[in-house]
Design a protein around this motif. Sequence first.
Motif, mmCIF file in Angstrom:
data_model
loop_
_atom_site.group_PDB
_atom_site.id
_atom_site.type_symbol
_atom_site.label_atom_id
_atom_site.label_comp_id
_atom_site.label_asym_id
_atom_site.label_seq_id
_atom_site.Cartn_x
_atom_site.Cartn_y
_atom_site.Cartn_z
ATOM 1 N N SER A 4 0.835 -1.209 0.000
ATOM 2 C CA SER A 4 0.000 0.000 0.000
ATOM 3 C C SER A 4 0.863 1.250 0.000
ATOM 4 O O SER A 4 0.597 2.198 -0.744
ATOM 5 C CB SER A 4 -0.919 0.023 1.223
ATOM 6 N N ILE A 5 1.926 1.252 0.837
ATOM 7 C CA ILE A 5 2.806 2.428 0.896
ATOM 8 C C ILE A 5 3.498 2.630 -0.463
ATOM 9 O O ILE A 5 3.708 3.750 -0.913
ATOM 10 C CB ILE A 5 3.855 2.270 2.029
ATOM 11 N N GLU A 6 3.780 1.510 -1.138
ATOM 12 C CA GLU A 6 4.430 1.609 -2.453
ATOM 13 C C GLU A 6 3.442 2.027 -3.548
ATOM 14 O O GLU A 6 3.814 2.175 -4.705
ATOM 15 C CB GLU A 6 5.057 0.257 -2.829
ATOM 16 N N GLY A 7 2.171 2.173 -3.196
ATOM 17 C CA GLY A 7 1.169 2.634 -4.156
ATOM 18 C C GLY A 7 0.408 1.500 -4.822
ATOM 19 O O GLY A 7 -0.405 1.725 -5.725
ATOM 20 N N GLY A 8 0.634 0.258 -4.396
ATOM 21 C CA GLY A 8 -0.048 -0.883 -5.015
ATOM 22 C C GLY A 8 -1.261 -1.330 -4.213
ATOM 23 O O GLY A 8 -1.649 -0.698 -3.223
ATOM 24 N N ARG A 9 -1.863 -2.443 -4.662
ATOM 25 C CA ARG A 9 -3.009 -3.034 -3.972
ATOM 26 C C ARG A 9 -2.487 -3.750 -2.725
ATOM 27 O O ARG A 9 -1.380 -4.293 -2.758
ATOM 28 C CB ARG A 9 -3.676 -4.038 -4.915
ATOM 29 N N GLY A 10 -3.263 -3.727 -1.660
ATOM 30 C CA GLY A 10 -2.793 -4.299 -0.395
ATOM 31 C C GLY A 10 -2.775 -5.817 -0.379
ATOM 32 O O GLY A 10 -3.409 -6.439 0.472
ATOM 33 N N ASN A 11 -2.032 -6.434 -1.298
ATOM 34 C CA ASN A 11 -1.915 -7.894 -1.360
ATOM 35 C C ASN A 11 -0.715 -8.379 -0.556
ATOM 36 O O ASN A 11 0.312 -7.705 -0.536
ATOM 37 C CB ASN A 11 -1.685 -8.350 -2.801
ATOM 38 N N PRO A 12 -0.815 -9.565 0.046
ATOM 39 C CA PRO A 12 0.393 -10.130 0.675
ATOM 40 C C PRO A 12 1.331 -10.662 -0.402
ATOM 41 O O PRO A 12 0.913 -10.920 -1.529
ATOM 42 C CB PRO A 12 -0.155 -11.280 1.510
ATOM 43 N N ARG A 13 2.602 -10.812 -0.057
ATOM 44 C CA ARG A 13 3.501 -11.461 -1.012
ATOM 45 C C ARG A 13 4.235 -12.602 -0.313
ATOM 46 O O ARG A 13 4.459 -12.558 0.904
ATOM 47 C CB ARG A 13 4.467 -10.456 -1.635
ATOM 48 N N PRO A 14 4.568 -13.632 -1.089
ATOM 49 C CA PRO A 14 5.200 -14.801 -0.462
ATOM 50 C C PRO A 14 6.548 -14.444 0.140
ATOM 51 O O PRO A 14 7.246 -13.562 -0.372
ATOM 52 C CB PRO A 14 5.379 -15.786 -1.631
ATOM 53 N N ARG A 15 6.899 -15.097 1.232
ATOM 54 C CA ARG A 15 8.212 -14.895 1.855
ATOM 55 C C ARG A 15 8.948 -16.220 1.874
ATOM 56 O O ARG A 15 8.289 -17.255 2.014
ATOM 57 C CB ARG A 15 8.033 -14.378 3.290
ATOM 58 N N PRO A 16 10.307 -16.298 1.818
ATOM 59 C CA PRO A 16 11.226 -15.172 1.695
ATOM 60 C C PRO A 16 11.179 -14.520 0.303
ATOM 61 O O PRO A 16 10.580 -15.127 -0.575
ATOM 62 C CB PRO A 16 12.594 -15.829 1.960
ATOM 63 N N PRO A 17 11.780 -13.331 0.113
ATOM 64 C CA PRO A 17 12.583 -12.616 1.113
ATOM 65 C C PRO A 17 11.704 -11.953 2.168
ATOM 66 O O PRO A 17 10.617 -11.467 1.852
ATOM 67 C CB PRO A 17 13.316 -11.566 0.279
ATOM 68 N N TYR A 18 12.183 -11.948 3.394
ATOM 69 C CA TYR A 18 11.470 -11.295 4.488
ATOM 70 C C TYR A 18 11.715 -9.788 4.436
ATOM 71 O O TYR A 18 12.743 -9.344 3.904
ATOM 72 C CB TYR A 18 11.931 -11.875 5.825
ATOM 73 N N PRO A 19 10.762 -9.011 4.971
ATOM 74 C CA PRO A 19 10.915 -7.550 4.916
ATOM 75 C C PRO A 19 12.244 -7.051 5.498
ATOM 76 O O PRO A 19 12.777 -6.051 5.028
ATOM 77 C CB PRO A 19 9.729 -7.033 5.740
ATOM 78 N N ALA A 20 12.790 -7.770 6.493
ATOM 79 C CA ALA A 20 14.063 -7.324 7.079
ATOM 80 C C ALA A 20 15.195 -7.368 6.044
ATOM 81 O O ALA A 20 16.199 -6.666 6.179
ATOM 82 C CB ALA A 20 14.417 -8.179 8.286
ATOM 83 N N GLU A 21 15.012 -8.196 4.991
ATOM 84 C CA GLU A 21 16.037 -8.244 3.919
ATOM 85 C C GLU A 21 15.632 -7.360 2.745
ATOM 86 O O GLU A 21 16.440 -6.584 2.231
ATOM 87 C CB GLU A 21 16.192 -9.684 3.401
ATOM 88 N N ALA A 22 14.383 -7.490 2.293
ATOM 89 C CA ALA A 22 13.911 -6.714 1.143
ATOM 90 C C ALA A 22 12.452 -6.354 1.393
ATOM 91 O O ALA A 22 11.563 -7.151 1.116
ATOM 92 C CB ALA A 22 14.053 -7.519 -0.141
ATOM 93 N N GLY A 23 12.222 -5.168 1.926
ATOM 94 C CA GLY A 23 10.867 -4.742 2.256
ATOM 95 C C GLY A 23 10.416 -3.581 1.400
ATOM 96 O O GLY A 23 10.282 -3.709 0.180
#
Length: 244
Positions: A4-23
């Motif tokens: 959402s902050i990036e301007g996209g639809r509020g969809n989840p994305r598969p992990r990894p990568p985890y946000p601590a590595e690439a958020g």
Amino acid sequence: MIHSIEGGRGNPRPRPPYPAEAGLWECPTLINNVETYANITPILRKGAEWYSSIGTEKSKGTKVFALTGKVQNTGLVEVPMGTTLHQIVEEMGGGVPDGKVKAVQTGGPSGGLHSSRIFRYARGVRVLAASRHMMGSGGMIVMDESTSMVEIAQFYMDFCRGESCGKCVPCRAGTVQLHEMLTKIVNHEATAGDIEKMEALCQMVKEMSLCGLGQSAPNPVLSTLRYFKHEYEALLQQDVETAK
Ligand code: SF4
């Protein structure tokens, strides 16, 4: 939230990568709730040893709950991890005015319901630390004897089907079907086999959904079936009697 902050639809994305590595914008990102961040300052000020002295062997620190529903005292309570549901509901909440506690729901709409039978007999057990239900966001709703557990499950499934982002089929279609099944039971239109089908569908939605929303959406149904199956069956029996 990151999408959402990036301007996209509020969809989840598969992990990894985890946000601590690439958020956020592929940069390392810390994404936690406010309660977690609020714990950091006192830990830095007073030390890890002080923090570890609160709570249980396996679960350290405190937890904030929003206590609400059929209790005398509602509001936010902060308790050491390992505090029992009985202490929170009966001692801090003052119990149910003019009645008895039937169930307590923790963890928000997709959390689980604890039967009062469990926490009444488990007063000494560290229910919150050992429970199979989520503490999640810290919601805690107390229900009295007048509450229909089937209607509660239907209410929460209605919420979950509305919140599903629609990305994966088990959650998108499963929550709709579960809500239809619950509505059928509430309306006395279900047969005995429908409860078994509903349980099987709950397991499928739990196991096959992509993110936590779908994986936890069946919890209110499964936990009410575990403790209050007779309420589901009573609606079926009424159906048979009505048909006669
Ligand atoms: S489980 Fe539900 S909310 Fe999560 S990705 Fe699948 S459809 Fe979306």
